[in-house]
Design a protein around this motif. Structure first.
Motif, PDB file in Angstrom:
ATOM      1  N   MET A  98       2.475  -6.221  -3.430  1.00  0.00           N
ATOM      2  CA  MET A  98       3.254  -5.916  -2.221  1.00  0.00           C
ATOM      3  C   MET A  98       2.936  -4.506  -1.746  1.00  0.00           C
ATOM      4  SD  MET A  98       6.866  -7.574  -3.497  1.00  0.00           S
ATOM      5  CE  MET A  98       6.664  -7.303  -5.238  1.00  0.00           C
ATOM      6  N   GLU A  99       3.459  -4.145  -0.592  1.00  0.00           N
ATOM      7  CA  GLU A  99       3.224  -2.792  -0.069  1.00  0.00           C
ATOM      8  C   GLU A  99       3.896  -1.748  -0.950  1.00  0.00           C
ATOM      9  OE1 GLU A  99       3.556  -1.368   4.265  1.00  0.00           O
ATOM     10  OE2 GLU A  99       4.051  -3.513   4.267  1.00  0.00           O
ATOM     11  N   THR A 114      -1.146  -1.081  -1.605  1.00  0.00           N
ATOM     12  CA  THR A 114      -0.312  -2.086  -2.275  1.00  0.00           C
ATOM     13  C   THR A 114      -0.171  -1.788  -3.767  1.00  0.00           C
ATOM     14  OG1 THR A 114      -2.301  -3.397  -2.603  1.00  0.00           O
ATOM     15  CG2 THR A 114      -0.927  -3.977  -0.709  1.00  0.00           C
ATOM     16  N   SER A 184       1.585  -9.700   0.471  1.00  0.00           N
ATOM     17  CA  SER A 184       1.846  -8.701   1.518  1.00  0.00           C
ATOM     18  C   SER A 184       1.490  -9.212   2.920  1.00  0.00           C
ATOM     19  CB  SER A 184       1.093  -7.397   1.221  1.00  0.00           C
ATOM     20  OG  SER A 184      -0.298  -7.602   1.331  1.00  0.00           O
TER      21      SER A 184
END
Ligand code: TXA
Ligand code: MG
Length: 329
Positions: A98-99, A114, A184
């Motif tokens: 994910m970010e 990420t 993401s």
């Protein structure tokens, strides 16, 4: 530095936490493979991981946490797909990319925007993460390019003298690494196949696609040589018996599934040592890295049967191809 190997109890967990809080490294068990942990919020601690493993500087690390409810502290936002995958597979053998938020060292992600988050299910890993109470950056606890460690002894063989403590949680139940999924973007992308299969992931999020071959930015780790035993390995996609009939001028050991092993043992026992990968890919995945380490010094070449055609085929084939370094017949 003397490396201690300790069973997991209150005292060793406390000691582990002290090392981590002091910026040091501790190896710990997970259900997939052993990890080499450091405080993911400390640049200098994270840098040590790269030094000790000899890891390329552009291959990002996974951050391990005790509970997915804490993930929000370390990423900018949690996409809907991440909640669904976490609900189904965490704790367990998935990593969600994910970010990244700025609470995690930039050295963890090697400059990418990420970060991968994983919640291991191994009780020892869970207790370690709870006791330390910090996000833990951890790659597999092997020297870079070597087979991943599935026992504390494997970690010791690679890293003794370089880290102070290995928490010994016995043999890893799964034996191959987590499935790395980038959530993401709009469609989840499988960056690395692993124990949780793409079909299982699709059953939760509807759509998921494998990363394009050779897309280094998306999946930095996949481009490096990996899992290589000290001897050569040939992956046999054709008939194993035909390959066994050849006369290698090297000392060979054969890794074969149980049914094949039973068939060829009588004929080839005098010629080769034949070691069983077990009845199916689940058992083979559990044994494979350990078998590479157990037999790499006893022969010049391993002749390894190709994975069976079941759900774990792609993940195990990925590891076997890399271990074979392109030697395929
Ligand atoms: O089961 C596992 O995942 C084990 C245990 C210890 O948790 N860990 C593990 O870590 O296998 P490592 O470092 O050996 O492999 C991590 C993989 C690499 O291929 C890396 O490139 C990829 O995950 N990865 C990590 N963070 C990423 C990111 N932000 N974007 C893309 N790929 C990432
Ligand atoms: Mg690794």
């Amino acid at each position: 530095m003397k490396t201690q190997m300790k069973e997991i109890d209150e005292a060793s967990l406390h000691e582990a936490a002290e090392y981590i809080r002091g910026g040091g490294l501790v190896a710990f068990p997970t259900e997939t493979v052993y990890g080499l942990g450091a405080n993911a919020q400390s640049d200098s601690a994270v840098k040590k991981i790269f030094e000790v493993k000899g890891r390329p500087q552009d291959n990002p690390l996974i951050v391990h946490i005790a509970d997915f409810s804490k993930a929000g502290k370390y990423v900018k936002k949690i996409p809907e797909a991440a909640y669904r995958l976490a609900e189904r597979f965490m704790p367990g053998a998935v990593t969600l990319v994910m970010e990244k938020s700025n609470t995690i060292s930039d050295f963890v992600s090697c400059g990418l925007a990420t970060v991968g988050i994983r919640v291991p299910s191994h009780i020892g890993a869970h207790r370690f993460l709870e006791t330390v109470d910090l996000p833990i950056a951890a790659p597999s606890a092997n020297t870079s390019k070597r087979p991943s460690p599935t026992q504390a002894k494997h970690v010791y063989d690679d890293l003794h003298g370089k880290i102070p403590l290995i928490l010994d949680g016995g043999s890893c139940e799964i034996g191959i690494e987590s499935t790395v999924i980038d959530v993401s973007g709009e469609t989840p992308i499988i960056l690395r196949p692993g124990y949780v299969t793409i079909d299982e992931i699709k059953s939760v999020v509807g759509k998921a696609v494998p990363a394009e071959e050779n897309s280094p930015v998306r999946s930095p780790g996949m481009k490096y040589k990996h899992y290589a035993p000290k001897c050569q390995m040939t992956l046999v996609t054709g008939n194993l018996k035909d390959v066994c009939l050849r006369n290698y001028d090297e000392k060979c050991i054969v890794f074969a599934y149980e049914d094949t092993a039973r068939k060829i043992r009588k004929e080839f026992e005098g010629k080769y040592k034949i070691v069983s990968l077990g009845e199916n890919n689940k058992i083979a995945s559990n044994r494979f890295y350990g078998m590479l380490r157990a037999y790499e010094n006893d022969c010049d070449r391993i002749l390894c049967e190709c994975p069976k055609d079941d759900a774990l085929r792609d993940s195990l084939l990925n590891r076997m191809m890399k271990a074979a370094g392109g030697n395929i017949v």
